[in-house]
Design an enzyme around this catalytic site. Structure first.
Site, PDB file in Angstrom:
ATOM      1  N   GLU A  66       0.972  -1.170  -0.143  1.00 60.71           N
ATOM      2  CA  GLU A  66      -0.207   0.183   0.020  1.00 60.71           C
ATOM      3  C   GLU A  66       0.811   1.150  -0.205  1.00 60.71           C
ATOM      4  O   GLU A  66       0.378   2.144  -0.548  1.00 60.71           O
ATOM      5  CB  GLU A  66      -0.944   0.086   1.180  1.00 60.71           C
ATOM      6  N   HIS A 135     -10.241  -6.423   8.218  1.00 63.38           N
ATOM      7  CA  HIS A 135     -10.642  -6.131   6.955  1.00 63.38           C
ATOM      8  C   HIS A 135     -12.236  -5.597   6.933  1.00 63.38           C
ATOM      9  O   HIS A 135     -12.882  -5.567   5.897  1.00 63.38           O
ATOM     10  CB  HIS A 135     -10.802  -7.447   6.064  1.00 63.38           C
TER      11      HIS A 135
END
Length: 339
Positions: A66, A135
């Site tokens: 990321e 998540h």
């Protein structure tokens, strides 16, 4: 009647349509993210077919990093591109927040307005799919606390397309929070071709006179369901879909609550420090003498999101909790007028 051509689309298809339109409209638009290229087309299939149509140089599958995705996207934006960076799940912003908060959000200010950062960050979020505690979070309050970022949370497919398009062509860094359950909700009519929903403009999803239910994302649908239940009791609830958190349509919120004199704020994120607290503070500061009862907040529990389906369902605020909060507000009313 509107003459805009529409087609039925699922949420992920509407977002893909926005990306397709932007890529075809402006060659400076590029996509970056893990697994976004064909044949995968992204974990939620939002980018399916786009790398085949526009090439791997404009729809780039990246390493699983990321920091690399957002760092490259910030650099591309500063260099004159319009990158759309997919951070697969919102929880993963934690590992690249430096690039977003300390660079993308601040460069225009620190350069005296000389450097714009037309960056869009897409991220899936929210409970309901048993993705587990790491998540499934809604972390929009983190982002709204960072000056320089714009933050949107669509509640339906048409707004998802329109808000994403507006983000892509905005001169500032924007984050669009895509609640994962909305990717696969029932098909809805979505404008075909170029479609833009202006940032900072809320929608009145249902008019009412007795109490205002303020929400965004998929909780708007819970608020609408609660409004139906309240209507059976003779209470007409107005439902405001914020659509955009930054910029925030304060005028629509204040006008509604000034009329109804009661408000319930609803969001999925945990209650403590959530965006609902900002909304409640706004109403308290601006309408203190006009509110007939304290603003109520309905939100997720102050706990990591459970994996077990029964516990996950209990975490997410639903229509029953919204109805209970509305009843509580009306019961505490100092001078409710019944017409």
């Amino acid at each position: 009647m509107s003459d805009v051509q529409t087609a039925p689309m699922l949420g992920f298809q509407a977002l893909g349509s926005a990306l397709d339109d932007a890529l075809g409209r402006d060659r400076s638009v590029v996509l970056l993210g893990e697994d976004i290229a064909d044949p995968s087309g992204g974990v939620f299939k939002v980018t399916a077919g786009l790398s085949t149509k526009y090439g791997a140089d404009r729809v780039r599958a990246t390493p699983i990093s990321e920091q690399a995705i957002l760092g490259a996207a910030v650099g591309a934006a500063v260099a004159g591109m319009r990158p759309v960076a997919e951070i697969m799940l919102m929880d993963f912003l934690a590992v690249c927040l430096d690039q977003l908060a300390n660079h993308a959000a601040k460069l225009r200010y620190m350069s005296g307005g000389q450097t714009s950062v037309p960056l869009t960050v897409r991220c899936a979020a929210g409970a309901g799919m048993q993705f587990g505690a790491q998540h499934s979070e809604m972390l929009e309050a983190w982002l709204t606390h960072i000056p320089g970022l714009k933050v949107v949370v669509p509640s339906n497919a048409a707004d998802a397309k329109g808000l994403l398009t507006a983000c892509i062509f905005d001169p500032d860094p924007c984050v669009i929070v895509e609640q994962s359950l909305l990717y696969f909700a029932a098909p809805q009519p979505v404008p075909v071709g170029h479609h833009m929903v202006p940032l900072g403009v809320a929608a009145t999803a249902r008019p009412g006179r007795d109490i205002t239910l303020i929400s965004y994302g998929r909780q708007v649908h819970d608020a609408l369901a609660a409004a139906e239940e309240l209507a059976a009791e003779g209470v007409e609830a107005e439902v405001i879909d914020l659509r955009s958190l930054v910029p925030l349509d304060e005028a629509t919120i204040l006008e509604s609550v000034r009329r109804t004199r009661h408000a319930v704020v609803v969001h999925e994120a945990v209650r403590r420090g959530g965006f609902g607290a900002e909304l409640a503070a706004l109403l308290g500061e601006e309408l203190f003498d006009e509110l007939a009862a304290p603003v109520q907040r309905v939100a997720g529990a102050d706990t990591p999101i459970p994996y077990a389906k029964s516990l996950e369902d209990a975490f997410v605020p639903g229509p029953a909790r919204i109805v209970a909060a509305a009843r509580h507000a009306l019961a505490r009313s100092t001078s409710r007028v019944v017409s």
